[in-house]
Design an enzyme around this catalytic site. Structure first.
Site, PDB file in Angstrom:
ATOM      1  CG  HIS A  89      -3.904  12.188  -1.157  1.00 57.63           C
ATOM      2  ND1 HIS A  89      -4.091  11.018  -0.457  1.00 57.63           N
ATOM      3  CD2 HIS A  89      -4.475  11.990  -2.382  1.00 57.63           C
ATOM      4  CE1 HIS A  89      -4.755  10.167  -1.225  1.00 57.63           C
ATOM      5  NE2 HIS A  89      -4.996  10.720  -2.399  1.00 57.63           N
ATOM      6  N   GLY A  90      -5.158  12.608   1.821  1.00 56.79           N
ATOM      7  CA  GLY A  90      -5.270  11.772   3.023  1.00 56.79           C
ATOM      8  C   GLY A  90      -4.023  10.895   3.147  1.00 56.79           C
ATOM      9  CG  ASP A  91      -2.810   9.525   7.061  1.00 55.53           C
ATOM     10  OD1 ASP A  91      -3.886   8.980   6.716  1.00 55.53           O
ATOM     11  OD2 ASP A  91      -2.493   9.710   8.249  1.00 55.53           O
ATOM     12  CB  THR A 122     -12.028  11.061   8.195  1.00 58.41           C
ATOM     13  OG1 THR A 122     -11.294  12.283   8.164  1.00 58.41           O
ATOM     14  CG2 THR A 122     -13.115  11.095   9.243  1.00 58.41           C
ATOM     15  CG  ASP A 204     -15.353 -27.651 -19.819  1.00 49.19           C
ATOM     16  OD1 ASP A 204     -16.539 -27.288 -19.665  1.00 49.19           O
ATOM     17  OD2 ASP A 204     -14.523 -27.012 -20.498  1.00 49.19           O
TER      18      ASP A 204
END
Ligand code: SPV
Ligand code: MG
Length: 431
Positions: A89-91, A122, A204
């Site tokens: 997995h990506g860090d 990346t 309101d």
């Protein structure tokens, strides 16, 4: 041959994904899991392409030996079935809520000596551009508008948060939490008349007009991608409502909720403490039908809000109206109550569901806030709206800060309660 597993929840394969796959190839048989839609929407972006297309783009890399579907965010099931020697997995998941997924993977792998490999994430201009393009697509009217119906089909209950500005929109858009090993985020946004008015210091009472409400919607849309449900108050005159429905549909709003009141509308939470007039069934049905006629797509929903319990007209009246409004074309019913307990809401849902299982039920548990999403789902509710909690939490915090500065004749004492500059700057995306 060793087995290495990675899970993708992406609509576009970019350099970063290819790096992971190439690295994985060095270890043995590469198995890629593609995260199912239902799991993806729990913490990630809504998919812009189908699961089948996501599987196809992974296959097209030529770097996966096998592509499977991962049904859950957590890896228990997939690791138990595949028993990979490695997970890669990506860090970038070490911080924030996604760390819970990382912990889950480590726990599962440790049971049989599997290993986690983390590849540097990346991030460059090209990757950012791809990321931005997906976000842009999600924000486009035709994609955003239909997403509410898609979410209703995917989620046990659609969790909707009040927003009234770009900033509150960003909170609804970006907040993801980890709790008891589960990840969660809001599915949709509610542009409340109460909070839109309050933010402008106005009551309101439909005083903030449609042009101004549209300005708020536009501010929110500019910086978010999640679907929007607009609080349309009474919907106004039928002759005006049809034009507004067209505008909202074109803008990419997913639903408008109109309430069966007439004359000077006051907030429902006042109940019978103020004078409020309920519309006739006939007139309100005519408004719903006219709105439906004006639509150009099947994506947009007109939801009829019943004020019978608020105005103490009884359950029978609420149910009679619900039936009539559905026959007039309402895609959903919002049933409102200002009781401290959810009993009358649950009772309404039970009785309504005896004869109607298809119409969406929407509730706003402001005064009966103890009810959980699980209980609401069991009662047959499809959309829960947390209608004013951001405004009501921000106001006391701002007031306290103002008082602290006044008392101390400087701002130092207020600092500890403040968000850091770093965090507020990060909250806003730069182009
Ligand atoms: C709003 O949020 O403006 C609503 C819900 O209409 S309630 O305030 O409970 O009437
Ligand atoms: Mg309102």
């Amino acid at each position: 041959m060793k087995k290495i597993y990675t899970c993708f929840c992406t609509d576009v394969i970019h350099e970063g994904h290819l790096n992971i796959l190439k690295r994985a190839k060095e270890y043995g048989e590469v198995i890629v899991g593609v995260l199912a839609d239902e799991a993806m929407v729990r913490y990630n972006r809504f998919p812009t392409i189908s699961l089948e297309e996501r599987i196809e783009i992974v296959k097209n890399t030529g770097l996966a030996d096998r592509v499977i579907v991962q049904n859950t965010i957590m890896y228990d099931e997939v690791i138990a079935t595949e028993k990979p020697d490695y997970v890669i997995h990506g860090d970038n998941w070490k911080e924030g809520p996604e760390n819970a997924i990382r912990q889950n993977v480590l726990k599962n792998l440790s049971e049989y000596g599997g290993e986690l490999i983390e590849a540097p994430y990346t991030y460059n201009r090209e990757v950012k551009k791809i990321d931005d393009r997906i976000k842009e697509k999600l924000a486009m009217p035709e994609f955003r508008r239909r997403r509410l119906k898609q979410l209703i089909a995917m989620r046990p209950i659609v969790k909707t948060l009040e927003v009234h500005s770009g900033l509150t929109g960003l909170i609804a858009e970006k907040t993801v939490v980890e709790h008891h090993g589960e990840l969660d985020q809001f599915d949709a946004m509610w542009i409340s008349s109460l909070c839109d008015s309050t933010a402008k210091g106005k009551p309101d009472i439909e005083l903030v007009d449609m042009s101004s409400r549209i300005r708020t919607i536009d501010d929110v849309m500019d910086v978010t991608t999640k679907p929007i449900i607009l609080d349309g108050d009474t919907g106004g005159l039928i002759e005006h409502f049809v034009y507004n429905v067209r505008t909202l549909e074109r803008m990419g709003v997913s639903a408008v909720i109109i309430e069966d009141k007439t004359g000077l509308k006051k907030n429902s939470l006042f109940g019978t403490e103020v004078e409020q007039t309920q519309d006739s069934i006939e007139n309100f049905c005519a408004k719903i039908s006219a709105g439906k006629e004006a639509l150009r797509t099947d994506d947009f929903m007109i939801i009829a809000r019943i004020e019978s319990l608020i105005l103490e007209r009884g359950m029978e009246d609420a149910l009679t109206r619900a039936k009539a409004y559905v026959e007039a074309g309402a895609d959903g019913i919002m049933i409102h109550s200002r009781k401290k307990t959810p009993d009358e809401i649950v009772e309404f849902c039970r009785l309504f569901r005896e004869t109607d299982q298809g119409t969406q039920i929407v509730v706003v548990p402001t005064s009966f806030s103890s009810i959980t999403e699980e209980e609401l789902t069991k009662a047959g509710v499809n959309i829960v709206i947390y209608a004013n909690q951001l405004t009501r939490s921000a106001f006391p915090a701002m007031q306290k800060t103002a008082e602290t500065i006044l008392k101390n004749h400087r701002s130092l004492e207020a600092d500890e309660a403040l968000m850091s500059f770093k965090d507020i700057i990060r909250l806003i995306d730069e182009l």
